[in-house]
Design a protein around this motif. Structure first.
Motif, PDB file in Angstrom:
ATOM      1  N   GLU A 196      14.997  20.020 -20.351  1.00  8.81           N
ATOM      2  CA  GLU A 196      15.627  18.775 -20.783  1.00  8.81           C
ATOM      3  C   GLU A 196      14.694  17.995 -21.706  1.00  8.81           C
ATOM      4  OE1 GLU A 196      18.484  15.574 -21.030  1.00  8.81           O
ATOM      5  OE2 GLU A 196      18.478  17.769 -20.968  1.00  8.81           O
ATOM      6  N   PHE A 197      13.407  18.033 -21.415  1.00  8.08           N
ATOM      7  CA  PHE A 197      12.437  17.362 -22.274  1.00  8.08           C
ATOM      8  C   PHE A 197      12.454  17.965 -23.690  1.00  8.08           C
ATOM      9  CE2 PHE A 197       8.152  16.724 -24.007  1.00  8.08           C
ATOM     10  CZ  PHE A 197       8.066  15.343 -23.925  1.00  8.08           C
ATOM     11  N   PHE A 211       3.003  15.141 -22.800  1.00  4.53           N
ATOM     12  CA  PHE A 211       2.481  15.606 -21.508  1.00  4.53           C
ATOM     13  C   PHE A 211       3.555  15.465 -20.423  1.00  4.53           C
ATOM     14  CE2 PHE A 211      -0.582  13.359 -24.123  1.00  4.53           C
ATOM     15  CZ  PHE A 211      -1.668  14.222 -24.212  1.00  4.53           C
ATOM     16  N   PRO A 212       4.649  16.185 -20.497  1.00  4.06           N
ATOM     17  CA  PRO A 212       5.701  16.016 -19.488  1.00  4.06           C
ATOM     18  C   PRO A 212       5.239  16.484 -18.113  1.00  4.06           C
ATOM     19  CG  PRO A 212       6.159  17.936 -20.860  1.00  4.06           C
ATOM     20  CD  PRO A 212       4.974  17.248 -21.467  1.00  4.06           C
ATOM     21  N   GLN A 213       5.693  15.788 -17.070  1.00  2.00           N
ATOM     22  CA  GLN A 213       5.438  16.214 -15.696  1.00  2.00           C
ATOM     23  C   GLN A 213       6.538  15.640 -14.805  1.00  2.00           C
ATOM     24  OE1 GLN A 213       1.995  14.514 -13.650  1.00  2.00           O
ATOM     25  NE2 GLN A 213       2.021  12.699 -14.959  1.00  2.00           N
ATOM     26  N   ASN A 214       6.622  16.162 -13.590  1.00  2.00           N
ATOM     27  CA  ASN A 214       7.565  15.609 -12.617  1.00  2.00           C
ATOM     28  C   ASN A 214       7.239  14.148 -12.339  1.00  2.00           C
ATOM     29  OD1 ASN A 214       8.713  18.139 -12.365  1.00  2.00           O
ATOM     30  ND2 ASN A 214       7.927  18.529 -10.310  1.00  2.00           N
ATOM     31  N   ASP A 273      13.645   8.493 -23.125  1.00  2.00           N
ATOM     32  CA  ASP A 273      14.847   9.015 -22.463  1.00  2.00           C
ATOM     33  C   ASP A 273      14.434   9.751 -21.192  1.00  2.00           C
ATOM     34  OD1 ASP A 273      16.487   8.114 -24.568  1.00  2.00           O
ATOM     35  OD2 ASP A 273      16.111   9.945 -25.711  1.00  2.00           O
ATOM     36  N   ASN A 274      15.285   9.714 -20.185  1.00  3.29           N
ATOM     37  CA  ASN A 274      14.942  10.362 -18.921  1.00  3.29           C
ATOM     38  C   ASN A 274      15.118  11.880 -19.005  1.00  3.29           C
ATOM     39  OD1 ASN A 274      14.305  10.766 -16.178  1.00  3.29           O
ATOM     40  ND2 ASN A 274      16.471  10.812 -15.681  1.00  3.29           N
ATOM     41  N   TYR A 275      14.034  12.600 -18.820  1.00  2.86           N
ATOM     42  CA  TYR A 275      14.104  14.069 -18.820  1.00  2.86           C
ATOM     43  C   TYR A 275      13.928  14.630 -17.411  1.00  2.86           C
ATOM     44  CZ  TYR A 275       8.965  13.809 -18.583  1.00  2.86           C
ATOM     45  OH  TYR A 275       7.670  13.533 -18.221  1.00  2.86           O
ATOM     46  N   ARG A 276      13.593  13.767 -16.452  1.00  9.19           N
ATOM     47  CA  ARG A 276      13.325  14.244 -15.091  1.00  9.19           C
ATOM     48  C   ARG A 276      14.635  14.336 -14.312  1.00  9.19           C
ATOM     49  NH1 ARG A 276       8.557  10.004 -15.666  1.00  9.19           N
ATOM     50  NH2 ARG A 276       6.754  11.377 -15.692  1.00  9.19           N
ATOM     51  N   VAL A 277      15.322  15.437 -14.525  1.00  7.48           N
ATOM     52  CA  VAL A 277      16.657  15.616 -13.938  1.00  7.48           C
ATOM     53  C   VAL A 277      16.590  16.119 -12.496  1.00  7.48           C
ATOM     54  CG1 VAL A 277      17.812  15.969 -16.148  1.00  7.48           C
ATOM     55  CG2 VAL A 277      16.808  17.936 -14.968  1.00  7.48           C
ATOM     56  N   ARG A 278      15.408  16.565 -12.059  1.00 10.98           N
ATOM     57  CA  ARG A 278      15.236  17.034 -10.679  1.00 10.98           C
ATOM     58  C   ARG A 278      14.016  16.363 -10.065  1.00 10.98           C
ATOM     59  NH1 ARG A 278      19.568  19.834 -10.682  1.00 10.98           N
ATOM     60  NH2 ARG A 278      19.781  21.656 -12.017  1.00 10.98           N
TER      61      ARG A 278
END
Length: 292
Positions: A196-197, A211-214, A273-278
């Motif tokens: 999603e990111f 630096f995407p992360q949960n 934007d929100n990429y943390r879908v889980r």
């Protein structure tokens, strides 16, 4: 609105294959092509019809054999830069390179908390990390107003079909009656959150270092507990082994891989934007669902 055309360079990779599946939710918005970059045939492929190139080809962190060193540089650095040069020459507007947290060194430790922030200078501790960092540097030099470069440095990626530490932990959760309860923190990234990111990065035509992360840091024991819940297994968690594990951790690398501390400072990973879908619980349920 015309479809956004995306080329994935590196056929059959975990991230690339997962991304193709993820985009199937928007069949009218994206058109994806996967291209093998083994050999020389890819050089004849026309890149000019694509809006973005997602480069996922590379040798994973699987060997410290000195004989492999030149191969790592050849594939992880030289090939990545060559693909980026072709993309720029053929007027692709955006190039996305998947790097790794490993550019900061392979140093998570059971006895030391390590927090990476935006001021932390990359210091690779092996040729895998160094080949990734040198690729980043070479690709970034190509950036211009008409050629946007995105570098993504994800932490450990996990999800359905992933390799590495996660399947090992899942195996422990299914089989062990007792597991060490050690307080540790790891930055991790579920594959759906990463996909999603990347989708948002392409849709927003971004450039820069990310630096995407949960949302939450992961404690190893908590992850094992969540996996055991999926399988309705009763694991007992104990601190009895902690002093021994902390002692061994100064000498045995696998202990640090399992219980080490290595995190990105949280605000580095925020995006408009929100990429943390889980969240963590959902991600474990999603990952283990088909194995039941």
């Amino acid at each position: 609105m015309s479809k956004r055309k995306i080329l994935i360079t590196g056929r059959g990779s975990y991230v690339g294959t997962s991304f193709i599946t993820w985009l199937q939710q928007w069949p009218d918005q994206y058109e994806v092509t996967e291209l093998s970059v083994r050999g020389e045939d890819w050089k004849g492929h026309d890149f000019s019809k694509y809006d973005a190139v997602l480069h996922v080809a590379g040798i994973a962190h699987v060997s410290t054999d000195p004989k492999m060193e030149q191969q790592y540089y050849k594939v992880n650095r030289d090939l990545a830069i060559e693909v980026a040069e072709k993309a720029k020459k053929e007027d692709v507007k955006q190039f996305i390179f998947t790097s790794s947290i490993i550019v900061y060194g392979d140093s998570s430790h059971i006895n030391k908390k390590r927090v990476i922030d935006r001021s932390t200078i990359p210091q690779p501790s092996n040729f895998y990390g160094n080949s990734k960092l040198q690729a980043e540097e070479g690709i970034t030099l190509l950036e211009s107003d008409d050629f946007k470069v995105v570098i993504i440095r994800p932490p450990m990626i996990y999800g359905k079909g992933s390799k590495g530490n996660y399947p090992r932990l899942a195996s422990f959760a299914r089989k062990l009656p007792v597991f060490p309860d050690i307080e540790n923190e790891r930055s991790m990234l579920h594959i759906d959150n990463l996909c999603e990111f990347i989708r948002l990065i392409i849709s927003n035509n971004e450039h820069g270092l990310f630096f995407p992360q949960n949302t939450e840091y992961v404690k190893t024991a908590e992850m094992v507990r969540l996996i055991s819940v999926v399988y309705e297994k009763n694991i007992r968690f104990t601190k009895a082994f902690n002093p021994l594990l902390r002692f061994i951790g100064d000498y045995v690398g696998t202990i640090n891989k399992a219980f080490g501390n290595l995190v990105y400072e949280q605000s580095m990973s925020n995006y408009k934007d929100n990429y943390r879908v889980r969240d963590l619980k959902e991600s474990i349920e999603e990952t283990e669902a088909e194995k039941l």
